[in-house]
Write an enzyme that holds these catalytic residues in place. Structure first.
Site, PDB file in Angstrom:
ATOM      1  N   THR A   1      -9.552   9.293 -94.152  1.00  0.00           N
ATOM      2  CA  THR A   1      -9.581   9.936 -94.576  1.00  0.00           C
ATOM      3  C   THR A   1      -9.823  10.344 -96.200  1.00  0.00           C
ATOM      4  O   THR A   1      -9.592   9.061 -96.671  1.00  0.00           O
ATOM      5  CB  THR A   1      -8.048  10.499 -94.094  1.00  0.00           C
ATOM      6  OG1 THR A   1      -7.528  11.850 -95.358  1.00  0.00           O
ATOM      7  CG2 THR A   1      -7.346   9.977 -94.540  1.00  0.00           C
TER       8      THR A   1
ATOM      9  N   SER B   1       1.197  10.164 -97.290  1.00  0.00           N
ATOM     10  CA  SER B   1       1.993  10.322 -95.926  1.00  0.00           C
ATOM     11  C   SER B   1       1.739   9.220 -95.615  1.00  0.00           C
ATOM     12  O   SER B   1       1.091   7.796 -95.954  1.00  0.00           O
ATOM     13  CB  SER B   1       1.573  11.341 -95.690  1.00  0.00           C
ATOM     14  OG  SER B   1       0.375  11.139 -94.471  1.00  0.00           O
TER      15      SER B   1
ATOM     16  N   TYR C   1       0.882   8.930 -92.237  1.00  0.00           N
ATOM     17  CA  TYR C   1      -0.691   9.228 -91.435  1.00  0.00           C
ATOM     18  C   TYR C   1      -1.492   8.520 -92.400  1.00  0.00           C
ATOM     19  O   TYR C   1      -2.599   7.656 -92.017  1.00  0.00           O
ATOM     20  CB  TYR C   1      -0.644  10.499 -90.862  1.00  0.00           C
ATOM     21  CG  TYR C   1      -2.266  11.250 -90.665  1.00  0.00           C
ATOM     22  CD1 TYR C   1      -2.865  10.377 -89.972  1.00  0.00           C
ATOM     23  CD2 TYR C   1      -2.644  12.169 -91.970  1.00  0.00           C
ATOM     24  CE1 TYR C   1      -4.077  10.086 -89.856  1.00  0.00           C
ATOM     25  CE2 TYR C   1      -4.052  12.079 -92.082  1.00  0.00           C
ATOM     26  CZ  TYR C   1      -4.486  11.165 -90.720  1.00  0.00           C
ATOM     27  OH  TYR C   1      -5.864  11.607 -90.836  1.00  0.00           O
ATOM     28  N   HIS C   2      -1.429   8.858 -93.912  1.00  0.00           N
ATOM     29  CA  HIS C   2      -3.003   8.791 -94.603  1.00  0.00           C
ATOM     30  C   HIS C   2      -2.697   6.907 -94.743  1.00  0.00           C
ATOM     31  O   HIS C   2      -4.005   6.198 -94.775  1.00  0.00           O
ATOM     32  CB  HIS C   2      -2.790   9.614 -95.754  1.00  0.00           C
ATOM     33  CG  HIS C   2      -2.622  10.762 -95.412  1.00  0.00           C
ATOM     34  ND1 HIS C   2      -2.076  11.349 -95.746  1.00  0.00           N
ATOM     35  CD2 HIS C   2      -4.263  11.476 -95.425  1.00  0.00           C
ATOM     36  CE1 HIS C   2      -2.421  13.098 -95.928  1.00  0.00           C
ATOM     37  NE2 HIS C   2      -4.257  12.536 -95.100  1.00  0.00           N
TER      38      HIS C   2
ATOM     39  N   LYS D   1      -4.379   5.508 -92.119  1.00  0.00           N
ATOM     40  CA  LYS D   1      -6.004   4.977 -92.407  1.00  0.00           C
ATOM     41  C   LYS D   1      -6.227   3.891 -93.462  1.00  0.00           C
ATOM     42  O   LYS D   1      -7.298   3.490 -92.850  1.00  0.00           O
ATOM     43  CB  LYS D   1      -6.280   6.328 -92.375  1.00  0.00           C
ATOM     44  CG  LYS D   1      -6.257   7.785 -91.873  1.00  0.00           C
ATOM     45  CD  LYS D   1      -6.955   7.649 -90.591  1.00  0.00           C
ATOM     46  CE  LYS D   1      -6.872   8.365 -89.691  1.00  0.00           C
ATOM     47  NZ  LYS D   1      -8.257   8.788 -88.788  1.00  0.00           N
TER      48      LYS D   1
HETATM   49  N1  LIG Z   1      -9.293  17.163 -88.622  1.00  0.00           N
HETATM   50  C1  LIG Z   1      -9.330  17.257 -89.825  1.00  0.00           C
HETATM   51  O1  LIG Z   1      -9.035  17.559 -90.960  1.00  0.00           O
HETATM   52  C2  LIG Z   1      -9.773  15.788 -90.300  1.00  0.00           C
HETATM   53  C3  LIG Z   1      -9.656  15.362 -92.003  1.00  0.00           C
HETATM   54  C4  LIG Z   1      -9.618  13.925 -91.777  1.00  0.00           C
HETATM   55  C5  LIG Z   1      -9.411  12.764 -90.677  1.00  0.00           C
HETATM   56  N2  LIG Z   1      -9.624  13.051 -89.821  1.00  0.00           N
HETATM   57  C6  LIG Z   1      -9.462  12.599 -88.810  1.00  0.00           C
HETATM   58  O2  LIG Z   1      -9.909  12.304 -87.009  1.00  0.00           O
HETATM   59  C7  LIG Z   1      -9.909  12.120 -86.303  1.00  0.00           C
HETATM   60  C8  LIG Z   1     -10.110  13.643 -85.229  1.00  0.00           C
HETATM   61  O3  LIG Z   1      -9.502  14.706 -85.208  1.00  0.00           O
HETATM   62  P1  LIG Z   1      -8.530  15.423 -84.931  1.00  0.00           P
HETATM   63  O4  LIG Z   1      -8.913  16.727 -86.132  1.00  0.00           O
HETATM   64  O5  LIG Z   1      -9.437  15.993 -83.977  1.00  0.00           O
HETATM   65  O6  LIG Z   1      -7.023  15.409 -84.461  1.00  0.00           O
HETATM   66  P2  LIG Z   1      -7.100  15.807 -82.727  1.00  0.00           P
HETATM   67  O7  LIG Z   1      -5.882  15.586 -82.537  1.00  0.00           O
HETATM   68  O8  LIG Z   1      -7.634  17.353 -82.412  1.00  0.00           O
HETATM   69  O9  LIG Z   1      -8.106  14.847 -81.732  1.00  0.00           O
HETATM   70  C9  LIG Z   1      -7.205  13.178 -81.770  1.00  0.00           C
HETATM   71  C10 LIG Z   1      -7.373  12.998 -80.564  1.00  0.00           C
HETATM   72  O10 LIG Z   1      -7.162  11.720 -80.178  1.00  0.00           O
HETATM   73  C11 LIG Z   1      -6.425  11.724 -78.688  1.00  0.00           C
HETATM   74  N3  LIG Z   1      -5.824  10.717 -78.945  1.00  0.00           N
HETATM   75  C12 LIG Z   1      -4.515  10.118 -79.608  1.00  0.00           C
HETATM   76  N4  LIG Z   1      -4.079   8.786 -80.013  1.00  0.00           N
HETATM   77  C13 LIG Z   1      -5.055   8.207 -78.336  1.00  0.00           C
HETATM   78  C14 LIG Z   1      -4.864   7.524 -78.219  1.00  0.00           C
HETATM   79  N5  LIG Z   1      -4.324   6.072 -77.833  1.00  0.00           N
HETATM   80  N6  LIG Z   1      -5.820   7.163 -76.833  1.00  0.00           N
HETATM   81  C15 LIG Z   1      -6.370   7.579 -76.451  1.00  0.00           C
HETATM   82  N7  LIG Z   1      -6.355   9.216 -77.354  1.00  0.00           N
HETATM   83  C16 LIG Z   1      -5.784   9.414 -78.395  1.00  0.00           C
HETATM   84  C17 LIG Z   1      -5.683  12.611 -79.132  1.00  0.00           C
HETATM   85  O11 LIG Z   1      -5.188  12.953 -77.394  1.00  0.00           O
HETATM   86  C18 LIG Z   1      -6.195  13.415 -79.571  1.00  0.00           C
HETATM   87  O12 LIG Z   1      -7.107  14.947 -78.375  1.00  0.00           O
HETATM   88  C19 LIG Z   1      -8.291  12.222 -86.367  1.00  0.00           C
HETATM   89  O13 LIG Z   1      -8.491  10.671 -86.096  1.00  0.00           O
HETATM   90  C20 LIG Z   1      -8.552  12.540 -87.591  1.00  0.00           C
HETATM   91  O14 LIG Z   1      -6.898  11.558 -88.563  1.00  0.00           O
HETATM   92  C21 LIG Z   1      -9.247  14.906 -89.226  1.00  0.00           C
END
Ligand SMILES: NC(=O)c1ccc[n+]([C@@H]2O[C@H](COP(=O)([O-])OP(=O)(O)OC[C@H]3O[C@@H](n4cnc5c(N)ncnc54)[C@H](O)[C@@H]3O)[C@@H](O)[C@H]2O)c1
Length: 381
Positions: A144, A179, A181-182, A185
Site C-alpha cells: 500500500t 495504522s 494494518y499499514h 504491509k
Molecule cells: N481496496 C483497496 O483500496 C486497497 C488499497 C491498497 C491495498 N489493498 C490490498 O489489496 C488486497 C485486497 O484488498 P481488497 O480491498 O480486495 O480486500 P478484501 O477484504 O475485499 O479482499 C481480501 C480477501 O482475502 C481474503 N482473506 C484474508 N485473509 C485470508 C487468509 N488468511 N486466507 C485466505 N483468504 C484470506 C478475505 O476473505 C477477502 O476475500 C489486500 O491485501 C489489501 O491490503 C487494497
C-alpha cells in the site's frame, strides 16, 4: 499461464479472477471468507449481496464458458497452501489474502493480533511454498502507498539512493505507516526483501493507493458478478463511501480539515496493473516495487467532485467535518512518483464526472440495502 489468486472472493480478488480468466489464463482462486465473516460480525456487509466464491465461479462459467477453479481455505494454514502449489504449480501467485482495513486493525488488541498474524503468516507461507514447490513462480504482492506515510520529501518508487559519509548505497524508501494494518504491509515488504536476497525469489510489491469503483468489463456482464462493494467505515474506501453517503442523504464524513492527499485508482486500473506485472515478471533475485495509483486528490477535492456530480443528479449534499478519529496530518506535502506501471503499459482510467455518475447510478440501484449505522463508527487511534 497459470495464476493462483489468493483472496479471490474479495473486492479486488474476484474481478482479478474474471479479468485473467477472460484474458485466457488458467485461474485458481482461494479464499477463507474472512472478509464476509468479519462483515457479518461487525454488521457492515457489502452494499450488493454477492453469491459466494463457488457460486460466482459457476455463474462466470455459465456466462462465459470459462472456468475459474476455486478452493475455500486459509492461506495461513501451510498444508492448505502447499496443497494448492503441489496441485497447480502456478507461474504466478497474486497475494490479496490479507486483513485489509486500517480501522479493523485498530479496533482492539485481538483485531490487532489477528492482523499481524494473518498478514505476516500468509506472506511467509507463500514464500515457503514458492521456495519448496515452484521456485520460479512470480509472487505479486499487494502492498500500500500507506507504507510511505506522508513524508516531507518526494516519494520514490520503492527505493532510494542515499549518500552518507561520502559513500552511496540503495535502500528501501523510508516507511512510516499511520495504522497497524499499514505497518503489517511494511513488515511484509521487509519479509519479502529478506527472502529475495536470501533465496533469489522473484517478487513484485505493488504499493497501491485507495481503489474506487464497482464496474469492470467482466462484472458488468451479470449483476451477480459484481465485486463486493463496501461503504462502511471499516472496509469501505473513501470515494466509494462518499458516493453511498451522498445517495443515502448522509452528510459526507470528512475527517478533520480534509487536506489529506492520497494517490487513487479505478478498480479497472488495479486489474491492468496486476495483469501487466504478471506478463512482465520480476527477475529472479529482484524485489520490484511499483507505486500503483493513477492520480492524487485531497479529501476536499474528492468531496467537491462528488458534490458537482451529485448536484447534477438532483442530490443536496452536505459535509460534516468530523473531529479526526485518526492520527494523521491534515495538511501536508505529497509528491509520489508512479511511472513504473505506465512503462509496463498501464493506460489509466482517470476520475471523470462520467465515472462518478456511473458509480452513483449503480449505488442508486441498491439504495434500499444501505445500512446507515455502518457508515460511521468513529474507530479512534
Ligand atoms: N481496496 C483497496 O483500496 C486497497 C488499497 C491498497 C491495498 N489493498 C490490498 O489489496 C488486497 C485486497 O484488498 P481488497 O480491498 O480486495 O480486500 P478484501 O477484504 O475485499 O479482499 C481480501 C480477501 O482475502 C481474503 N482473506 C484474508 N485473509 C485470508 C487468509 N488468511 N486466507 C485466505 N483468504 C484470506 C478475505 O476473505 C477477502 O476475500 C489486500 O491485501 C489489501 O491490503 C487494497
Amino acid at each position: 499461464m497459470r495464476v493462483l489468486v489468493l483472496g479471490s472472493d474479495g473486492y479486488l480478488g474476484w474481478p482479478t479472477c474474471m479479468y485473467l480468466s477472460q484474458a485466457g489464463y488458467e485461474v485458481i482462486g482461494a479464499d477463507n471468507y474472512f472478509r464476509r465473516t468479519a462483515a457479518v460480525e461487525l454488521d457492515c456487509e457489502a452494499l450488493v449481496p454477492t453469491p459466494n466464491l463457488i457460486q460466482r465461479a459457476k455463474i462466470w462459467e455459465q456466462v462465459t464458458g470459462r472456468k475459474i477453479i476455486t478452493h475455500i481455505g486459509d492461506v495461513t494454514n501451510y498444508e492448505f497452501l502447499l496443497s494448492l502449489f503441489e496441485a497447480y504449480h502456478p507461474d504466478a501467485v497474486i497475494h490479496y489474502a490479507e486483513q485489509p482495513s486500517a480501522p479493523y486493525s485498530m479496533l482492539n488488541r485481538d483485531k490487532a493480533a489477528f492482523t499481524i498474524q494473518n498478514n505476516l503468516l500468509s506472506t511467509l507461507n507463500i514464500v515457503y511454498a514458492v521456495k519448496e514447490i515452484s521456485p520460479d513462480c512470480h509472487i505479486i504482492k499487494l502492498g500500500t502507498m500507506g507504507e510511505y506515510g506522508t513524508p516531507d520529501i518526494d516519494i520514490e518508487e520503492g527505493w532510494i539512493q542515499i549518500e552518507h559519509g561520502g559513500r552511496k548505497d540503495k535502500f528501501l524508501f523510508p516507511r512510516q505507516a499511520s495504522s497497524l494494518y499499514h505497518t503489517t504491509k511494511i513488515q511484509d515488504t521487509d519479509l519479502l526483501w529478506f527472502y529475495v536476497r536470501t533465496w533469489g525469489l522473484r517478487v513484485t510489491d505493488l504499493m497501491q493507493g485507495p481503489v474506487y469503483g464497482i464496474s469492470t468489463d467482466e462484472a458488468d456482464m451479470d449483476e451477480k458478478l459484481i465485486p463486493n462493494f463496501h461503504y462502511d467505515e471499516i472496509f469501505g474506501t473513501v470515494l466509494n463511501r462518499f458516493i453511498v453517503q451522498a445517495v443515502a442523504g448522509y452528510p459526507l464524513t470528512v475527517y478533520g480539515k480534509g487536506g489529506q492527499i492520497r494517490g487513487y485508482l479505478n478498480i479497472k486500473d488495479t486489474l491492468q496493473c496486476v495483469h501487466l506485472s504478471a506478463t512482465q515478471p520480476a527477475k529472479s533475485g529482484e524485489l520490484r516495487i511499483f507505486n500503483q495509483m493513477s492520480e492524487t486528490f485531497s479529501v476536499n477535492e474528492l468531496v467537491e467532485r462528488v458534490k458537482i456530480v451529485g448536484k447534477k443528479l438532483g442530490y443536496d449534499i452536505n459535509i460534516n467535518h468530523l473531529e479526526n478519529p485518526r492520527r494523521e496530518k491534515e495538511n501536508h506535502y505529497y509528491n509520489p512518483k508512479y511511472t513504473g506501471l505506465l512503462k509496463l503499459g498501464v493506460k489509466p482510467h482517470y476520475l471523470t464526472d462520467e465515472v462518478i455518475e456511473g458509480m452513483f447510478r449503480i449505488v442508486e440501484t441498491y439504495k434500499d440495502y444501505i445500512n446507515r449505522d455502518a457508515i460511521f463508527r468513529g474507530v479512534k487511534w
